[in-house]
Enzyme design. Sequence first.
Site, short mmCIF file in Angstrom:
data_model
loop_
_atom_site.label_atom_id
_atom_site.label_comp_id
_atom_site.label_asym_id
_atom_site.label_seq_id
_atom_site.Cartn_x
_atom_site.Cartn_y
_atom_site.Cartn_z
CD GLU A 8 -3.24 0.44 2.12
OE1 GLU A 8 -4.06 -0.46 1.84
OE2 GLU A 8 -3.20 1.00 3.23
CD GLU B 99 -2.88 1.00 -4.19
OE1 GLU B 99 -2.87 0.41 -3.08
OE2 GLU B 99 -3.89 1.02 -4.92
CB CYS C 65 -7.16 -3.10 6.41
SG CYS C 65 -5.71 -2.26 5.93
CB SER D 227 -5.55 0.71 -1.16
OG SER D 227 -4.64 -0.34 -1.35
CE LYS E 173 -10.48 -8.44 8.14
NZ LYS E 173 -9.71 -7.94 6.99
CD GLU F 169 -11.57 -9.11 3.40
OE1 GLU F 169 -11.05 -8.11 2.92
OE2 GLU F 169 -11.23 -9.58 4.51
CD GLU G 57 -14.33 -9.95 -5.01
OE1 GLU G 57 -15.24 -10.71 -5.41
OE2 GLU G 57 -14.55 -8.88 -4.41
CB CYS H 238 -9.36 -4.37 14.19
SG CYS H 238 -9.19 -3.94 12.45
#
Lengths: 536, 159, 583
Positions: C276, C279, C296, C316, C355, C358, C363, C500
């Site tokens: 990142e 990036e 994240c 990102s 999560k 996710e 993908e 988190c």
Amino acid sequence: MRFYRSHVLVCGGTPCILEGCKAVRDALTEELKRRGLDEEVRVVETGCLGPCDLGPVIVVYPEGTLYEKVAVRDVSEIVEEHLLKGRIVRRLTGEGRLAGIVSYKEPEYLECQERIVLRNCGIIDPSSIEEYIARDGYRALAKCLTEMEPCDVIEVMKQSGLVGRGGAAFPTGLKWSFTANAVADEKFIICNADEGEPGTFKDRLILEGDPHSILEAMAIAGYAVGAERGFVYIRGEYSLSIERITKGIEQAKAMGLLGRDIFGSGFSFDIEVRKGAGAYVCGEETALIESMEGGRGEPRVKPPYPGTHGFLGMPTVVNNVETLGNIPRIILNGPVWYRGFGTPKCPGTKVFTMTGDINSKGLIEVPMGITLRKIIYEIGGGIPGGRSFKMAQTGGTSGGCLPGEMLDVPMDYFTLPEMGSALGSGALLIMDDSHCIVDIAESFMRFFVRESCGKCVPCREGTARLHHIVEKIAIGNGTYEDLRVLEDLSHAMQKTALCGLGQSAPIPIMTMLKYFKDEFEAHIKDKLCPTGTCRL
Amino acid sequence: MDVMPASLDSLESTIKEIVARHGRSEHELLAILDDVQRAFGYLPENALIEVARNLDMPLGKVYGVATFYTLFSVEPVGEHVIRVCENAPCHLLGADTLIDVLSQELGIPMGGTTSCGKFTLKHTSCLGVCGVAPAIMIDDEVYGNLTPDDIPVILEKYR
Amino acid sequence: MVTIDGLRVQVDAGTTILEAARKLGVDIPTLCHHPDLEVQATCRICVVEVEGEKLLQPACAFPVRDNMVVRTNTPDVRSARRVNLELILAHHPTDCLQCIRNRNCELQALAERLGIREVRFERKLRGIPLDESTPAIVREPDKCISCRRCVAMCRDVQAAAVLWPVGRGVDTVVAPACERELGDVACALCGQCIHACPVGAIAERDDTEKVFRALADPTRHVVVQTAPATRVSIGEELGFPPGEIFTGKLVAALRRLGFDKVMDTDFTADLTIIEEGNELLKRIKEGGPLPLITSCSPGWIKFGEHFFPDLLEYVSTCKSPQQMFGALVKTYYARHSGIDPKDIFSVSLMPCTAKKFEAERPEMASSGYQDVDVVLTSRELGRMIREAGIDFANLPDEEHDSPMGISTGAAAIFGATGGVMEAALRTVYEVATGLELPSIDFQEVRGLEGIKEAEVMLGDMKVRVGVAHGLANAKRILELVRDKERVYHFIEIMACPGGCVGGGGQPIPTNMEIRGIRGNALYVADRLLPLRKSHENPAIKQLYEEFLMEPLGEVSHRLLHTHYTERSKYPVSCYPMSQNACD
């Protein structure tokens, strides 16, 4: 202005409309035209005259003759006999059911009534601002704007002793002063016309019969507290009220009685109509405000109160229709005059709506402190069918149920609560001895289950439980333990519910258990209904 | 429902027009929903979505409001909605019998809609015409002082 | 000065009776009250007697006034409280023994505290079916007590306004829009409603059985990764107070449960920083698109896809550390250890419910397999450890396994709001300037302020960074970006308040105070670690040398980067959207 030798007032209140007054009005107009009398006799559609179960009702002036249950086929006779030949049509003056009331002017009907709020209802054409003005309309507003400071107006209200007529009986002057003293960018006046209490239809008929008095009062309130915008929140079911008040606003604006710089005083006031969508709880002022803001009509936690934190968080006065209806007269005649009516502690008049087992159903306005007996037997013509009185529920479905022993209790905002009841909105439901208390209790509770907003526990869950238990008793499955649970539950609801709905839902049950416990016990112990009329 | 606009385009434009008329403010939600219901007969989900989108407010709130008020319906209703008052003044004077007769005449329970889609039978809060109890309201029209014999006559007008 | 139960106390104007009483050590019972949420005052449990008031008043909402006299425990109060609680209980299932909130339920605790021995009302349930439409959250509306804390959480703190009261009176329920299932609506699956819920009406989907089964399967090589924020919270599941870090015991407990390898999400957190950070530098060099927004937090990602589809180009392309780990474990690690990736069962321990969603995104299978097979929340692992009878308190401290077990302090603070930003700045500064940071502590981006901002000089370039946690704050900062009212180069967004450590999968209770304590513990851990910058992680260097070759390179692109999907704000099945609104 044209001079007419006679005026025929056709009651255009919703109850009369339901009985076909429009057809009668059209037939009258037609008949007068046919006989060439339309230049001499004027037909006026008015607001409610009061005796709603006698509709269609018409009154012929100057004689003041009241004809009831007039049908289209009666019209030619009235025109021929009364308006042409000057002979009263006795057949239609109600000598049958409502003995004694043969003329609207005669004392029996009105002697006990004092018409302050209803002074124009049934007298003027509510769709004509000119007729309202002709009866001193907008003079009170002019007086406020030209002769009085806002604080003087509030002082007059305080001295008058007027308390809110929606049911809470909060002193109007005091309420106004909270908002007047609040500092804010904007303030609002809301007329609470979300009349939903079963058995109550006074606000509807006031709005239908004299819309300008409410608009004028709102402008006065706006001047007193420093508000420039007002709203009339009307229940969606009241289409005629909405129509009349909307028209009234247009007329007042056109004449400069609402809008910018009224009477050149620099004071501006505008009024808009907001429609409810079917929720009894929106009669509660904070729920009403939630609804106006586009939300679910759920009451807010108080404090803070709307007087300082209301619509859009701004200081807001919320007044009931009837409360407002008193205001122009109080301003014009002064607080001392107003205190001449009613009782010292509770001055003024009260509009009641009489329903149920009573000969004359409808709308009356009487001094505070009148007894139930007087209302039922002198004004209401007693109980039909020769049956005897069993119970009266005062204040609508959320009010208490009083037995015969209480007939001489003065009806005002302070005495009735001592009896466990309430004056509330002024609904009077009369029940004769043919009805079963438990059955009626079940009907009352069903109402609250439907209307609870569902926000706080005691009301959301409690109303359903009250109903469930009463239903159990009604079908013969009740126990004595149920009566104890009813009492505990009622106590918790009265003491802890978020708003008046949940707090007063148990009132009918509590008073019924107090005055008619034997009837509940008969359903529990003997599995029998003493009246033999309920489902048992 | 045949009163529904045929295409989505018309739904979008109808609602856009209604919102424009009342102003793009959450405060106008009740008035907007009232008009949307008049346009479509009830408040279908895609109409509520359009309202939420136009007012840029959470759909959940729009739906919460739509289900709070009894004059709104998120379920399809008949062409004519019959609302029966059974509050105490009407109850005392025989509302229960009226309900029985209506149910029987229409062949549906309270809350139901006839299979032909003509009538929906519902409860109503007090109509404020207790002076002429018992009363019912069909669409915007109120009927009072009713006896069971009146019901077939009245229904005939709408059939 | 107010008097409560005969005790006098001086409090500020505007204090509620509840707060004043707590100051005096009088703990008025509550149910719908939540310290971080708008006052509901719906349950009417906290009612008290106030002299001069006709009615009992809710202590949670009623402000004190001078010389007020309050009684909190009179027969009147107790009777009303009891009735109100019985009313709630009569509408609530009694299967506490089978409930996911058994022994951690506010309603159960209250019934115990008020000594409820009977419920005098007939029990009646709503009979509304379970909502199991998402891989993350299960709603059990029959258990809902309509306290509306979840409504306030979802609307005010998370700005999603998914849950709303529906209907009226006794039939009022809290439900997603149009009474759809959660899977149909614009839910971020952040799970904060679980923390708001006093009972078991909303919970994580329990996947423990899948993991137990995999652990018992000898053909499976079961690997687990541990997220940064779980080591600071797992102790709370096992009887410890918040604020203590148990990395070593956590690793030991996982080994005892039978995991073949216990590795660390902190490792891929460091990797995320490298990817990142590069990036960011690339986008700065190439002139955009900026700001770069961190990726994240899968709750934020889903929220962004629903509510800010127009800003997705700024996000990102880096996968989250969980998914980078997942992609590497079935490629890099498989090759490294010589195990066929089809035999690897990849479990992650996360503080997060989103999560779970996710991991199931289509993908997220760049290894050729589903990269992460099962996501366990801290709560689920707590249950597994308890069920297995592991004496957590007396476990020895053990180390993570290699090659994906070494990490830095930069990764440790990923679990707290501002942590990703701080970790990134430590690396970006040194990579961009070639200089060593004079001080590596970026205090401006730490703490629980809703939106934090800082300016950092990268050589002669001033870089503006912003940090938002909680989706309402995210919404605010994103609107600033959308309306071009504020220029940022780099924004960190975490869906959950506090980051988190306050995740939807964390131990219950999780509130602002506890979020703060857990976050602070992570900063302490960071300070004690020998390596505190991601680019100094030797295992990361090894990974690039052996496998990835270079940041943002071809392998990285294939395994570590992803794309996003525009989603509708509204239920889609009934309403065709012009674009590919629904995946």
